[in-house]
Write a protein that holds these residues in place. Structure first.
Motif, short mmCIF file in Angstrom:
data_model
loop_
_atom_site.label_atom_id
_atom_site.label_comp_id
_atom_site.label_asym_id
_atom_site.label_seq_id
_atom_site.Cartn_x
_atom_site.Cartn_y
_atom_site.Cartn_z
N PHE A 24 1.30 -1.26 0.13
CA PHE A 24 -0.06 -0.09 0.01
C PHE A 24 0.94 0.86 0.18
O PHE A 24 0.54 2.36 -0.92
CB PHE A 24 -0.86 0.19 0.57
CG PHE A 24 -2.11 0.91 1.17
CD1 PHE A 24 -2.93 1.36 0.91
CD2 PHE A 24 -1.86 2.55 2.21
CE1 PHE A 24 -3.85 2.42 -0.06
CE2 PHE A 24 -2.21 2.74 2.04
CZ PHE A 24 -3.41 3.47 1.57
N GLY A 25 2.11 1.29 0.50
CA GLY A 25 2.53 2.69 0.35
C GLY A 25 3.36 2.42 -0.80
O GLY A 25 3.96 3.71 -0.90
N THR A 26 3.78 1.60 -1.03
CA THR A 26 4.60 2.05 -2.44
C THR A 26 3.56 2.51 -3.67
O THR A 26 4.28 2.50 -4.71
CB THR A 26 5.64 0.88 -2.89
OG1 THR A 26 5.32 -0.68 -2.64
CG2 THR A 26 7.00 0.96 -1.40
N SER A 27 2.07 1.53 -3.79
CA SER A 27 1.17 1.48 -4.58
C SER A 27 1.10 3.29 -4.81
O SER A 27 1.09 3.72 -3.90
CB SER A 27 0.27 0.77 -4.72
OG SER A 27 0.11 0.90 -3.38
N ARG A 28 0.79 3.60 -6.18
CA ARG A 28 0.35 4.53 -6.51
C ARG A 28 -0.48 5.05 -6.36
O ARG A 28 -1.43 5.88 -6.28
CB ARG A 28 0.32 4.81 -8.09
CG ARG A 28 1.42 4.85 -9.05
CD ARG A 28 2.12 4.80 -10.54
NE ARG A 28 2.92 5.24 -11.30
CZ ARG A 28 3.32 5.19 -12.17
NH1 ARG A 28 1.79 5.44 -13.35
NH2 ARG A 28 4.79 5.22 -12.48
N SER A 29 -2.35 4.11 -5.95
CA SER A 29 -2.99 3.56 -5.43
C SER A 29 -2.93 4.28 -3.99
O SER A 29 -4.00 4.19 -3.23
CB SER A 29 -4.03 2.72 -5.96
OG SER A 29 -3.22 2.13 -5.79
N GLY A 30 -1.84 4.48 -3.75
CA GLY A 30 -1.88 4.08 -1.90
C GLY A 30 -1.26 5.42 -1.28
O GLY A 30 -1.17 6.24 -2.01
N VAL A 31 -0.19 5.25 -0.66
CA VAL A 31 0.66 6.57 -0.56
C VAL A 31 1.77 7.14 -1.59
O VAL A 31 2.08 8.28 -1.95
CB VAL A 31 1.32 5.97 0.85
CG1 VAL A 31 2.00 7.50 1.23
CG2 VAL A 31 0.50 5.62 2.31
N GLY A 32 1.63 5.74 -2.22
CA GLY A 32 2.51 6.12 -3.19
C GLY A 32 4.33 6.75 -2.91
O GLY A 32 5.09 7.73 -3.32
N LEU A 33 5.04 5.95 -1.82
CA LEU A 33 6.17 6.58 -1.70
C LEU A 33 6.98 5.45 -1.66
O LEU A 33 6.94 4.32 -2.70
CB LEU A 33 6.34 6.20 -0.10
CG LEU A 33 5.70 7.13 1.07
CD1 LEU A 33 5.53 6.08 2.58
CD2 LEU A 33 5.51 8.70 1.12
N SER A 34 8.60 5.98 -2.18
CA SER A 34 9.00 4.62 -3.59
C SER A 34 9.58 3.65 -2.25
O SER A 34 8.99 4.32 -1.19
CB SER A 34 10.46 6.13 -3.06
OG SER A 34 11.62 6.31 -1.61
N ARG A 35 9.94 2.72 -2.18
CA ARG A 35 11.02 1.99 -1.93
C ARG A 35 11.93 1.37 -1.11
O ARG A 35 11.53 1.54 0.34
CB ARG A 35 10.88 0.50 -3.10
CG ARG A 35 11.28 -0.75 -2.58
CD ARG A 35 11.38 -2.05 -3.65
NE ARG A 35 10.25 -2.22 -4.64
CZ ARG A 35 8.81 -2.19 -4.82
NH1 ARG A 35 8.28 -2.96 -3.25
NH2 ARG A 35 8.34 -2.62 -5.52
N ALA A 36 12.55 2.63 -1.70
CA ALA A 36 13.40 2.54 -0.19
C ALA A 36 12.92 3.36 0.69
O ALA A 36 13.21 3.29 1.86
CB ALA A 36 14.52 4.18 -0.60
N SER A 37 11.75 4.69 0.70
CA SER A 37 11.10 4.85 1.71
C SER A 37 10.86 3.82 2.43
O SER A 37 10.95 4.19 3.70
CB SER A 37 10.50 6.70 1.27
OG SER A 37 10.70 7.01 0.53
N VAL A 38 9.41 3.36 2.41
CA VAL A 38 9.04 1.91 3.21
C VAL A 38 9.95 1.17 3.20
O VAL A 38 9.64 1.00 4.70
CB VAL A 38 8.21 1.78 1.59
CG1 VAL A 38 7.65 0.45 1.96
CG2 VAL A 38 6.79 2.40 1.20
N LEU A 39 11.05 0.52 2.59
CA LEU A 39 12.10 0.05 3.30
C LEU A 39 12.57 0.95 4.51
O LEU A 39 13.41 0.02 6.15
CB LEU A 39 13.19 -0.39 2.72
CG LEU A 39 12.62 -1.48 1.46
CD1 LEU A 39 14.61 -1.75 0.58
CD2 LEU A 39 12.63 -3.05 2.05
N GLY A 40 12.80 1.58 4.89
CA GLY A 40 13.81 2.78 5.36
C GLY A 40 12.91 2.91 6.83
O GLY A 40 12.92 3.03 8.31
N LEU A 41 11.53 3.57 6.71
CA LEU A 41 10.18 3.16 7.53
C LEU A 41 10.33 1.26 8.63
O LEU A 41 9.84 1.49 9.47
CB LEU A 41 9.34 3.36 6.84
CG LEU A 41 8.69 4.96 6.87
CD1 LEU A 41 7.73 5.30 5.63
CD2 LEU A 41 8.96 5.77 8.05
#
Length: 453
Positions: A278-295
């Motif tokens: 959900f965090g990385t998908s365009r229909s979700g939050v649209g964050l970068s994969r690196a940002s989601v992995l860091g979180l």
């Protein structure tokens, strides 16, 4: 049959340190291996092992192999529980570590479907089954290694060490893929060719370290005492099968124990699987994969802190009270968090991910001591392992799939409602277990935990 007691066992402090390190190192490695598969299943397996199915069907097939592990986990709990209750905790744990390590390394070396055809996805599924089998047999043994050797009044503290495995394993898996992601790029030919294999093959180093530590510890004091009593009575080797014994004497504890664990698995796998997508998908939050992995790494830190704190508090206030406190917080919190997440804010995503892992840690910290305390020594490995992995099926395998379907049909708030319902199930299961235990563990109130079948 003896029970898990708080009587001193004369275990040297140096041995206790080794036990703590061995139990933590083993679960960390097991869960690291388990998690990197999930990341690879989302990023590369559709293209590497299921290219003939197309993008959408390949992704579905790849993610479906994740569920194979949850089918295997109860099987691993039964088989490893049998040998752990009959032959000992230590040797069984060495076997689960080696099995997980070999399966993970072979996945990293597995040729793509373009080279070996249909054998690729078939072998991948078999290896995933072996991963699930190993994890299914790992948790109960690791917690018993710590809990059965713990000094008086500190079982909650020592049982925390294996409970840190998911936090450390998830952080390590996220960190490893983050490094590879930054080095070669997730969509680059290099990543699809060899980049994704690095975390799998690198686990060989972790397995060797974990094996060295586990071979250095001795069998648990509680199990040695149990075996000595059997030898003295001349009944060693004549025991009823552990699986038969636990369901004959304590089937309610198995079922209710699974209920207690359901929301924990749901929180963890919805956070690490559904929210990552959900965090990385365009229909979700649209964050970068690196940002989601860091979180994810930051959320793992919150999980580690709450796990340790809750384990310590459980020695003071009791396992059950601490777990009940966590669930009373969880039921309304998940609904509020996912209501906030409907706005698809990056801040809301970060807070929701971290809060879910924190809530998970508050209940998960005491569980390492709580479940083993429910079962007799003769079938404790089997009973605790089956209860744990029953919760894994309900919360870990089913909940993320249902969450994705609910979100697609009714919005992300429906996921919070689902988690709230599962939290209520776990809360009621914990309440119901009160009538099955003689009394709640409290060092100040009772030096020895007796069990009433």
């Amino acid at each position: 049959m003896s029970t898990l007691s708080d009587e001193p066992k004369g275990v040297p402090r140096t041995t206790l340190s080794r036990v703590a390190i061995a139990s933590c190192a083993g679960t960390t490695i097991e869960f690291y291996d388990f998690f990197i598969y999930g990341t690879a299943a989302a990023l590369v397996f559709p293209k590497v092992f299921f290219p003939a199915l197309g993008a959408a069907a390949g992704t579905v097939a790849s993610l479906a192999t994740l569920g194979v592990a949850f089918v295997a986990r109860p099987v691993g709990a039964v088989v490893c529980g049998h040998f752990g209750d009959r032959l000992g905790r230590k040797n069984t744990l060495v076997a689960t570590l080696l099995l997980m390590g070999v399966a993970t390394i072979v996945i990293g070396l597995l040729p793509p479907a373009s080279v070996i055809g249909a054998a690729g996805p078939i072998l991948l599924t078999v290896l995933r089954f072996l991963q699930g089998f190993a994890v299914g047999g790992e948790w109960a043994g690791a917690t018993l290694l710590a809990a059965e050797n713990a000094p008086p009044g500190k079982r909650g503290l020592y049982a925390v060490f294996p409970q840190l495995g998911p936090a450390f394993g998830f952080a390590l898996a996220s960190g490893t893929f983050l490094v590879v992601d930054l080095a070669v790029g997730p969509g680059s030919p290099a990543f699809l060719s060899y980049g994704w294999r690095i975390p799998f093959v690198a686990s060989a180093v972790l397995v060797l370290i974990g094996l060295y530590v586990r071979l250095a510890v001795t069998e648990t004091a509680e199990f040695r005492e149990h075996q000595a009593k059997l030898r003295a009575s001349g009944t060693q080797g004549a025991n009823t099968l552990p699986l038969r014994a636990v369901f004959r004497a304590q089937w309610r504890e198995v079922l209710l124990g699974g209920g207690v664990l359901t929301i924990l698995f749901a929180l963890f796998y919805v956070a690490t699987a559904y929210l990552t997508s959900f965090g990385t998908s365009r229909s979700g939050v649209g964050l970068s994969r690196a940002s989601v992995l860091g979180l994810g790494i930051a959320a793992s830190a919150a999980l580690a802190i709450t796990t340790v704190a809750a384990g310590l508090l459980s020695d003071r206030f009791g396992r059950r009270r601490t777990i009940l406190f966590a669930y009373v917080l969880t039921v309304p919190a998940v609904v509020v968090l996912f209501a906030w997440l409907t706005g698809r804010s990056g801040i809301a995503f970060a807070v929701t991910l971290t809060a879910m892992m924190g809530l998970y840690g508050i209940a998960y910290g005491p569980v390492g001591a709580y479940l083993p305390e429910l079962f007799q020594t003769a079938y404790r490995y089997t009973g605790a392992g089956i209860a744990y992995n029953l919760g894994g099926i309900l919360g870990g395998a089913i909940a993320p799939l249902v969450a994705a379907a609910l979100a697609a049909s009714h919005g992300v708030l429906a996921v919070g409602v689902l988690l709230g319902v599962l939290g209520a199930v776990s809360l009621l299961s914990t309440v119901a277990l009160r009538s099955r235990a003689a009394h709640e563990h409290s060092p100040a109130a009772s030096p020895k935990l007796e069990h009433t079948p």
